[in-house]
Design a protein around this motif. Structure first.
Motif, PDB file in Angstrom:
ATOM      1  N   LEU A   1       2.438  -9.385 -28.379  1.00 31.13           N
ATOM      2  CA  LEU A   1       1.638  -9.366 -27.114  1.00 31.13           C
ATOM      3  C   LEU A   1       1.964 -11.037 -26.528  1.00 31.13           C
ATOM      4  CD1 LEU A   1      -1.898  -8.376 -27.816  1.00 31.13           C
ATOM      5  CD2 LEU A   1      -0.332  -7.306 -26.500  1.00 31.13           C
ATOM      6  N   THR A   2       2.211 -11.899 -27.377  1.00 34.68           N
ATOM      7  CA  THR A   2       2.743 -13.112 -26.794  1.00 34.68           C
ATOM      8  C   THR A   2       4.222 -13.035 -25.803  1.00 34.68           C
ATOM      9  OG1 THR A   2       1.745 -14.367 -28.439  1.00 34.68           O
ATOM     10  CG2 THR A   2       3.410 -15.525 -27.095  1.00 34.68           C
ATOM     11  N   SER A   3       5.101 -12.285 -26.429  1.00 29.19           N
ATOM     12  CA  SER A   3       6.339 -12.376 -25.783  1.00 29.19           C
ATOM     13  C   SER A   3       6.246 -11.237 -24.467  1.00 29.19           C
ATOM     14  CB  SER A   3       7.492 -11.626 -26.657  1.00 29.19           C
ATOM     15  OG  SER A   3       6.953 -10.557 -27.348  1.00 29.19           O
ATOM     16  N   LEU A   4       5.370 -10.249 -24.601  1.00 26.72           N
ATOM     17  CA  LEU A   4       5.032  -9.413 -23.487  1.00 26.72           C
ATOM     18  C   LEU A   4       4.344 -10.245 -22.490  1.00 26.72           C
ATOM     19  CD1 LEU A   4       5.021  -6.713 -22.025  1.00 26.72           C
ATOM     20  CD2 LEU A   4       2.713  -6.143 -23.022  1.00 26.72           C
ATOM     21  N   GLN A   5       3.513 -11.068 -22.438  1.00 27.12           N
ATOM     22  CA  GLN A   5       2.735 -11.871 -21.396  1.00 27.12           C
ATOM     23  C   GLN A   5       3.865 -12.822 -21.155  1.00 27.12           C
ATOM     24  OE1 GLN A   5       0.348 -11.940 -20.037  1.00 27.12           O
ATOM     25  NE2 GLN A   5      -1.622 -10.862 -21.244  1.00 27.12           N
ATOM     26  N   SER A   6       4.766 -13.587 -21.722  1.00 27.40           N
ATOM     27  CA  SER A   6       5.907 -14.411 -21.368  1.00 27.40           C
ATOM     28  C   SER A   6       6.681 -13.699 -20.474  1.00 27.40           C
ATOM     29  CB  SER A   6       6.582 -15.140 -22.650  1.00 27.40           C
ATOM     30  OG  SER A   6       7.645 -15.688 -21.998  1.00 27.40           O
ATOM     31  N   CYS A   7       7.240 -12.460 -20.965  1.00 30.52           N
ATOM     32  CA  CYS A   7       8.199 -11.515 -20.305  1.00 30.52           C
ATOM     33  C   CYS A   7       7.565 -11.282 -18.721  1.00 30.52           C
ATOM     34  CB  CYS A   7       8.370 -10.279 -20.916  1.00 30.52           C
ATOM     35  SG  CYS A   7       9.345  -8.927 -20.159  1.00 30.52           S
ATOM     36  N   LEU A   8       6.503 -10.722 -18.786  1.00 36.61           N
ATOM     37  CA  LEU A   8       5.729 -10.519 -17.461  1.00 36.61           C
ATOM     38  C   LEU A   8       5.572 -11.409 -16.558  1.00 36.61           C
ATOM     39  CD1 LEU A   8       3.064  -7.998 -18.584  1.00 36.61           C
ATOM     40  CD2 LEU A   8       5.049  -7.241 -17.397  1.00 36.61           C
ATOM     41  N   ARG A   9       5.310 -12.626 -17.024  1.00 37.67           N
ATOM     42  CA  ARG A   9       4.860 -13.762 -16.105  1.00 37.67           C
ATOM     43  C   ARG A   9       6.177 -14.401 -15.557  1.00 37.67           C
ATOM     44  NH1 ARG A   9       0.260 -16.504 -19.786  1.00 37.67           N
ATOM     45  NH2 ARG A   9      -1.432 -14.945 -19.240  1.00 37.67           N
ATOM     46  N   ARG A  10       7.172 -14.597 -16.523  1.00 34.40           N
ATOM     47  CA  ARG A  10       8.395 -15.284 -16.229  1.00 34.40           C
ATOM     48  C   ARG A  10       9.395 -14.445 -15.749  1.00 34.40           C
ATOM     49  NH1 ARG A  10       8.083 -19.592 -21.117  1.00 34.40           N
ATOM     50  NH2 ARG A  10       5.985 -20.547 -20.632  1.00 34.40           N
ATOM     51  N   ARG A  11       9.935 -13.857 -16.509  1.00 26.89           N
ATOM     52  CA  ARG A  11      11.221 -12.853 -16.299  1.00 26.89           C
ATOM     53  C   ARG A  11      10.825 -11.847 -15.253  1.00 26.89           C
ATOM     54  NH1 ARG A  11      12.120 -13.859 -21.881  1.00 26.89           N
ATOM     55  NH2 ARG A  11      11.324 -11.650 -22.136  1.00 26.89           N
TER      56      ARG A  11
END
Length: 336
Positions: free
Chosen positions: A181-191
């Protein structure tokens, strides 16, 4: 960081914003108070101070009209006139659509189909842009995507061949992977956010939204699970509204063990979408796909028989259409 200094915030608040990945005053003002609390773990009083200070810095601004998905009128077509007729043009732009169903029913294929449909001009049901496909459990089905690309002229006979031939489909589908979930949130917000901001994409598919929640949370973790669900929902709605994009979340299903159990799903089904009512209340449109059994033939081609159903939507009646999963994609069947 200059904006935070202008706001004269307590270091505790600045630190919480940094840990939550909130980088600008604009992000603060585009996020609701409850969502800021969930993201930053700040108290309600600290969030009120933050919002008040941010509003003062920005000064008075003319109000923007708030359009619900069904009012904006913009749709992303599925590339099939029958299914687009069911959805009154396709997926709403500016809203989050959920597609649930059992494993192997064709959910991912429909998501891939949308990744190609979005690239067509608006007059052919697209948005003249690209797509980003976020995988959370399986490897990206690149072979199937290539097959769908090769079969586009068969799926889309309504589009002039020179239009289909001019599109570089593979170059406009961006693939991301998220293992937690942490990497999913980071992916959505940034990349993903960057791709949307640069207007490289206007369609986001997450396949699947349930996988990470099922692997990270047990029954006793329901409170944290709900908090993370709401945070994910907030991020997705923020992206689709800010960048005028369509979002599709593929969801898994679970068995129904009691006839009296309440859920937002087809009344005739023996399964329900995963993640419960907390998630159901966060989506704009809920669709489901189920097997009907058997195949349907067209010439020398057979297709597995399916049914796509509207479970709920603010602008659609509860209805469904039969469809076939074929080599060229998912195609609705004309009613006899």
């Amino acid at each position: 960081m200059s904006s935070w200094r202008q706001l004269e915030l307590h270091p505790r608040i600045v630190s919480a914003l940094g840990k939550a990945g909130v980088r600008s005053v604009g992000e603060v003002l585009r996020t609701s108070g409850p969502d800021l609390q969930r993201l930053t773990s700040l108290s309600a009083a600290d969030v009120r101070r933050l919002l008040t200070a941010a509003a003062r810095l920005r000064g008075p601004r003319p109000p923007l009209p708030v359009l619900r998905a069904e009012e904006s009128g913009l749709r992303l077509g599925l590339g099939c006139p029958v299914l687009d007729g069911l959805l009154r043009g396709g997926l709403p732009v500016g809203g989050v659509t959920e597609l649930s169903g059992e494993s192997g029913v064709g959910k991912t294929q429909l998501a891939l189909q949308l990744c190609l449909s979005v690239q067509y001009p608006a007059r052919h049901g697209g948005l003249d842009s690209g797509a980003v496909f976020v995988c959370t459990e399986d490897a990206f089905p690149s072979r199937r995507l290539q097959q769908l690309i090769r079969e586009q002229r068969r799926l889309r006979p309504d589009v002039p061949p020179h239009v289909t031939g001019s599109l570089r489909f593979a170059d406009r589908v961006y693939v991301e992977h998220a293992a937690d979930l942490t990497s999913l949130q980071s992916c959505l917000r940034r990349r993903v956010g960057l791709l949307l901001a640069r207007r490289l994409v206007r369609f986001v598919a997450v396949d699947s939204v349930a996988a990470l929640f099922r692997s990270e949370f047990g029954v006793a973790d329901w409170l944290e699970r709900t908090k993370q669900l709401l945070t994910l929902s907030s991020t997705l709605h923020h992206l689709c509204r800010q960048f005028d994009a369509a979002v599709l979340c593929v969801n898994q299903v679970t068995d129904i063990f009691s006839d009296s159990e309440e859920y937002l799903g087809p009344s005739s089904s023996s399964v329900r979408p995963a993640l419960g009512l907390a998630w159901a209340n966060q989506v704009t449109v809920r669709l489901t796909m189920r097997r009907l059994g058997g195949t349907v033939s067209e010439g020398d081609r057979d297709g597995a028989l399916r049914r796509l159903e509207v479970v709920f939507a603010p602008h659609l009646a509860r209805a469904g259409r039969d469809a076939a999963v074929r080599k060229e994609g998912v195609r609705g069947l004309e009613e006899v």
